[in-house]
Design a protein around this motif. Structure first.
Motif, short mmCIF file in Angstrom:
data_model
loop_
_atom_site.label_atom_id
_atom_site.label_comp_id
_atom_site.label_asym_id
_atom_site.label_seq_id
_atom_site.Cartn_x
_atom_site.Cartn_y
_atom_site.Cartn_z
N ASN A 80 14.12 30.41 -50.10
CA ASN A 80 14.55 31.52 -50.93
C ASN A 80 14.85 32.68 -50.00
O ASN A 80 13.94 33.24 -49.38
CB ASN A 80 13.45 31.90 -51.93
N GLN A 82 15.60 35.68 -50.47
CA GLN A 82 15.00 36.96 -50.88
C GLN A 82 13.74 36.69 -51.70
O GLN A 82 13.73 36.88 -52.91
CB GLN A 82 16.01 37.79 -51.67
N PRO A 83 12.68 36.25 -51.03
CA PRO A 83 11.47 35.88 -51.77
C PRO A 83 10.79 37.09 -52.40
O PRO A 83 10.95 38.23 -51.94
CB PRO A 83 10.59 35.24 -50.70
N LYS A 84 10.02 36.81 -53.43
CA LYS A 84 9.36 37.87 -54.19
C LYS A 84 8.38 38.66 -53.33
O LYS A 84 8.29 39.89 -53.42
CB LYS A 84 8.63 37.24 -55.38
N VAL A 118 5.52 31.56 -48.31
CA VAL A 118 6.36 32.76 -48.44
C VAL A 118 7.77 32.40 -48.85
O VAL A 118 8.33 32.94 -49.81
CB VAL A 118 6.40 33.54 -47.11
N TRP A 119 8.38 31.44 -48.11
CA TRP A 119 9.83 31.23 -48.19
C TRP A 119 10.27 30.18 -49.20
O TRP A 119 11.46 30.06 -49.50
CB TRP A 119 10.36 30.92 -46.80
N GLU A 121 7.62 28.88 -51.91
CA GLU A 121 6.73 28.81 -53.07
C GLU A 121 6.49 30.15 -53.77
O GLU A 121 5.76 30.20 -54.76
CB GLU A 121 5.39 28.20 -52.64
N GLU A 122 7.07 31.25 -53.23
CA GLU A 122 6.92 32.57 -53.87
C GLU A 122 5.46 32.98 -54.01
O GLU A 122 5.03 33.44 -55.06
CB GLU A 122 7.59 32.60 -55.25
#
Length: 199
Positions: A80, A82-84, A118-119, A121-122
């Protein structure tokens, strides 16, 4: 004599994540071992001209997202862009990796799991309960590793590894060093493997 690859990285770097499993595969194919050394990238940037992401120009920030998406497609690695939960401090996560390393545990697996959290699994790696769960899923005592990370010995090792990185010319993450030769970025893994194959 065992071939050794030194891996200087940031526990919150997407580029480190994209290269992590491939680095492990290169080492396995070529009879090499990897020494993973999480470092304080902010300090590295401070002496090498780098800028933390929020301080980079809008153009550079935008292009970074384009490149991450390109590499995601090319490698077939889910990420992702732009992770949360990013940016994050990454401590005590980095300290947990160091603590596992000093206990001769499979700390590479732990580091990869934290990066994936992080990248992909949010998950928020600045949250202690989350870190404990990530560690437990990989067979580690997360609470014990967090406690060790908060100790002076692990903090001093982190500082020493960061200083070593700066002394050896590291300026970004991930950086791989083999027989004194530096390879910066996951896009240089092919060159690293050629060097390792040569012995």
């Amino acid at each position: 004599m065992t071939k050794m690859i030194e891996h200087f990285f940031s526990i919150t770097s997407p580029w480190t994540f994209l290269g992590f499993q491939r680095l492990s595969e290169i080492a396995a194919r070529n009879g090499a071992t990897v020494v993973h050394k999480p470092v304080d990238l902010g300090k590295v940037f401070s002496v090498s001209g780098g800028l933390p992401l929020p301080k980079r120009s809008p153009q550079r920030q935008a292009y970074r997202l384009v490149e991450l998406a390109r590499w995601r497609t090319y490698l077939g690695i889910p990420i992702n862009v732009q992770p949360k939960f990013f940016p994050v401090k990454g401590w005590p996560a980095a300290g947990m990796v160091i603590a596992a390393r000093e206990r001769n545990q499979d700390y590479g697996t732990l580091a990869h799991a934290i990066l994936r959290a992080v990248w992909v699994e949010e998950r928020n790696i600045d949250d202690a309960a989350t870190l404990e769960a990530i560690a437990a899923a990989q067979g580690f005592d997360g609470r014990a590793l967090i406690a060790a990370a908060e100790g002076e010995a692990v903090k001093k090792t982190f500082e020493a590894d960061t200083q070593e990185a700066m002394d050896r010319g590291v300026f970004g993450a991930p950086t791989y060093i083999y027989k004194g030769e530096m390879f910066w970025g996951q896009d240089r893994l092919d060159f690293l493997e050629r060097a390792v194959k040569q012995g």
